[in-house]
Design a protein around this motif. Structure first.
Motif, mmCIF file in Angstrom:
data_model
loop_
_atom_site.group_PDB
_atom_site.id
_atom_site.type_symbol
_atom_site.label_atom_id
_atom_site.label_comp_id
_atom_site.label_asym_id
_atom_site.label_seq_id
_atom_site.Cartn_x
_atom_site.Cartn_y
_atom_site.Cartn_z
ATOM 1 N N ALA A 34 24.218 49.372 99.875
ATOM 2 C CA ALA A 34 24.713 50.567 99.196
ATOM 3 C C ALA A 34 25.917 51.113 99.939
ATOM 4 O O ALA A 34 26.274 52.263 99.775
ATOM 5 C CB ALA A 34 23.611 51.613 99.128
ATOM 6 N N GLY A 35 26.526 50.296 100.782
ATOM 7 C CA GLY A 35 27.642 50.742 101.604
ATOM 8 C C GLY A 35 28.937 50.830 100.837
ATOM 9 O O GLY A 35 29.019 50.507 99.657
ATOM 10 N N ARG A 36 29.944 51.260 101.539
ATOM 11 C CA ARG A 36 31.277 51.382 100.968
ATOM 12 C C ARG A 36 32.232 50.516 101.771
ATOM 13 O O ARG A 36 31.995 50.230 102.936
ATOM 14 C CB ARG A 36 31.759 52.831 101.039
ATOM 15 N N VAL A 37 33.319 50.147 101.133
ATOM 16 C CA VAL A 37 34.416 49.481 101.827
ATOM 17 C C VAL A 37 35.530 50.516 101.924
ATOM 18 O O VAL A 37 36.034 50.993 100.912
ATOM 19 C CB VAL A 37 34.895 48.223 101.070
ATOM 20 N N VAL A 38 35.883 50.882 103.155
ATOM 21 C CA VAL A 38 36.928 51.869 103.403
ATOM 22 C C VAL A 38 38.145 51.111 103.921
ATOM 23 O O VAL A 38 38.040 50.352 104.887
ATOM 24 C CB VAL A 38 36.459 52.922 104.441
ATOM 25 N N GLN A 44 44.926 64.743 105.501
ATOM 26 C CA GLN A 44 45.881 65.130 106.517
ATOM 27 C C GLN A 44 45.292 64.840 107.886
ATOM 28 O O GLN A 44 44.139 65.168 108.171
ATOM 29 C CB GLN A 44 46.215 66.614 106.412
ATOM 30 N N GLY A 45 46.077 64.182 108.747
ATOM 31 C CA GLY A 45 45.640 63.908 110.103
ATOM 32 C C GLY A 45 46.145 62.575 110.609
ATOM 33 O O GLY A 45 46.830 61.835 109.904
ATOM 34 N N TYR A 46 45.804 62.292 111.852
ATOM 35 C CA TYR A 46 46.175 61.036 112.481
ATOM 36 C C TYR A 46 45.431 59.896 111.781
ATOM 37 O O TYR A 46 44.216 59.988 111.551
ATOM 38 C CB TYR A 46 45.832 61.099 113.969
ATOM 39 N N ALA A 47 46.113 58.818 111.454
ATOM 40 C CA ALA A 47 45.544 57.759 110.624
ATOM 41 C C ALA A 47 44.261 57.171 111.205
ATOM 42 O O ALA A 47 43.267 57.003 110.493
ATOM 43 C CB ALA A 47 46.580 56.659 110.408
ATOM 44 N N GLY A 48 44.249 56.855 112.477
ATOM 45 C CA GLY A 48 43.067 56.266 113.082
ATOM 46 C C GLY A 48 41.870 57.194 112.997
ATOM 47 O O GLY A 48 40.761 56.777 112.628
ATOM 48 N N GLN A 49 42.061 58.453 113.309
ATOM 49 C CA GLN A 49 40.965 59.422 113.266
ATOM 50 C C GLN A 49 40.458 59.634 111.847
ATOM 51 O O GLN A 49 39.252 59.718 111.613
ATOM 52 C CB GLN A 49 41.408 60.753 113.874
ATOM 53 N N VAL A 50 41.379 59.708 110.889
ATOM 54 C CA VAL A 50 40.983 59.887 109.487
ATOM 55 C C VAL A 50 40.140 58.709 109.018
ATOM 56 O O VAL A 50 39.099 58.889 108.365
ATOM 57 C CB VAL A 50 42.232 60.077 108.593
ATOM 58 N N LEU A 51 40.542 57.492 109.359
ATOM 59 C CA LEU A 51 39.788 56.311 108.937
ATOM 60 C C LEU A 51 38.410 56.255 109.590
ATOM 61 O O LEU A 51 37.412 55.957 108.930
ATOM 62 C CB LEU A 51 40.578 55.039 109.251
ATOM 63 N N VAL A 52 38.348 56.527 110.877
ATOM 64 C CA VAL A 52 37.057 56.507 111.583
ATOM 65 C C VAL A 52 36.140 57.600 111.034
ATOM 66 O O VAL A 52 34.935 57.377 110.856
ATOM 67 C CB VAL A 52 37.277 56.659 113.104
ATOM 68 N N ASP A 53 36.693 58.768 110.736
ATOM 69 C CA ASP A 53 35.881 59.852 110.170
ATOM 70 C C ASP A 53 35.384 59.511 108.767
ATOM 71 O O ASP A 53 34.290 59.920 108.384
ATOM 72 C CB ASP A 53 36.676 61.156 110.122
ATOM 73 N N GLU A 54 36.173 58.798 108.004
ATOM 74 C CA GLU A 54 35.780 58.458 106.632
ATOM 75 C C GLU A 54 34.714 57.373 106.600
ATOM 76 O O GLU A 54 33.823 57.395 105.758
ATOM 77 C CB GLU A 54 37.003 58.026 105.814
ATOM 78 N N ALA A 55 34.786 56.407 107.489
ATOM 79 C CA ALA A 55 33.811 55.315 107.536
ATOM 80 C C ALA A 55 32.732 55.668 108.549
ATOM 81 O O ALA A 55 32.719 55.177 109.669
ATOM 82 C CB ALA A 55 34.508 54.010 107.913
ATOM 83 N N TRP A 56 31.792 56.507 108.163
ATOM 84 C CA TRP A 56 30.792 57.012 109.109
ATOM 85 C C TRP A 56 29.382 56.520 108.812
ATOM 86 O O TRP A 56 28.520 56.559 109.676
ATOM 87 C CB TRP A 56 30.814 58.533 109.126
ATOM 88 N N ARG A 57 29.119 56.045 107.592
ATOM 89 C CA ARG A 57 27.780 55.566 107.268
ATOM 90 C C ARG A 57 27.545 54.215 107.920
ATOM 91 O O ARG A 57 28.456 53.407 108.024
ATOM 92 C CB ARG A 57 27.611 55.435 105.766
ATOM 93 N N GLU A 58 26.324 53.939 108.309
ATOM 94 C CA GLU A 58 26.054 52.682 109.009
ATOM 95 C C GLU A 58 26.216 51.470 108.099
ATOM 96 O O GLU A 58 26.359 50.354 108.584
ATOM 97 C CB GLU A 58 24.676 52.693 109.651
ATOM 98 N N THR A 59 26.224 51.662 106.780
ATOM 99 C CA THR A 59 26.420 50.538 105.863
ATOM 100 C C THR A 59 27.873 50.370 105.438
ATOM 101 O O THR A 59 28.179 49.474 104.662
ATOM 102 C CB THR A 59 25.548 50.721 104.605
ATOM 103 N N ASP A 60 28.771 51.229 105.932
ATOM 104 C CA ASP A 60 30.197 51.132 105.589
ATOM 105 C C ASP A 60 30.858 49.992 106.349
ATOM 106 O O ASP A 60 30.390 49.563 107.403
ATOM 107 C CB ASP A 60 30.923 52.431 105.944
ATOM 108 N N VAL A 61 31.966 49.524 105.787
ATOM 109 C CA VAL A 61 32.829 48.552 106.452
ATOM 110 C C VAL A 61 34.240 49.111 106.403
ATOM 111 O O VAL A 61 34.694 49.577 105.358
ATOM 112 C CB VAL A 61 32.783 47.169 105.752
ATOM 113 N N LEU A 62 34.942 49.080 107.524
ATOM 114 C CA LEU A 62 36.307 49.578 107.610
ATOM 115 C C LEU A 62 37.261 48.398 107.681
ATOM 116 O O LEU A 62 37.078 47.492 108.496
ATOM 117 C CB LEU A 62 36.463 50.466 108.857
#
Length: 167
Positions: free
Chosen positions: A7-11, A94-112
């Motif tokens: 049920a994860g997401r691809v970010v 809005q924000g630094y790209a790396g931090q925004v991506l890490v914050d968005e991919a927070w679920r354990e089933t997500d893939v970044l």
């Protein structure tokens, strides 16, 4: 044995560089394979020179709108448009790209998924956003390099080969 349904997401971090477009294509393939929704994320920053840290809300919405248009253009360039068989959600944060991506991919089933530029001049592998995501994300991170033909060495070789031809 069948593969479990996740049920994860691809970010994916969206960038119109060669590595970024390759990452977008890889993220779409991954979302199709897993039946996962695709979250296309574009981070943006703006610090006005006249008063750092402040920005009128009207401008903030304009920058977010431009970032969403940037993502649509990247889909157009990489795939000819947004795929119809994958659920796509476009995010402009809005924000630094790396931090925004890490914050968005927070679920354990997500893939970044992020694009990875070639090895740097001083031996460090990947760009600063890629290194940030790999070192700080709590989810699996897929780094996608630029195609071989797009690397600077190949382009320089091509230029040297063209110079050999008589004019």
């Amino acid at each position: 044995m069948s593969r479990p349904v996740t049920a994860g997401r691809v970010v994916v971090g969206v960038d119109r560089s060669y590595a970024g477009l390759a990452a977008l294509r890889a993220a779409v393939r991954l979302a199709r394979r897993d039946g996962a929704p695709l979250y296309a994320v574009r981070a943006w920053t703006f610090v006005p020179l006249w008063r750092p840290g402040t920005m009128p809300w009207l401008w903030q919405e304009e920058f977010a709108r431009a970032a969403r248009a940037y993502v649509r253009d990247a889909f157009e360039t990489a795939l000819g448009g947004q795929p119809r068989d994958v659920t796509v959600r476009v995010l402009a944060e809005q924000g630094y790209a790396g931090q925004v991506l890490v914050d968005e991919a927070w679920r354990e089933t997500d893939v970044l998924v992020v694009g990875s530029p070639r090895r740097g001049r001083f031996g460090s592998k990947g760009g600063h956003v890629t290194r940030y995501c790999v070192s700080r994300a709590r989810v699996p991170v897929v780094t996608v390099p630029a195609p071989d033909w797009a690397r600077a060495d190949a382009i320089r070789r091509f230029g040297r080969d063209l110079e050999r031809f008589p004019r």
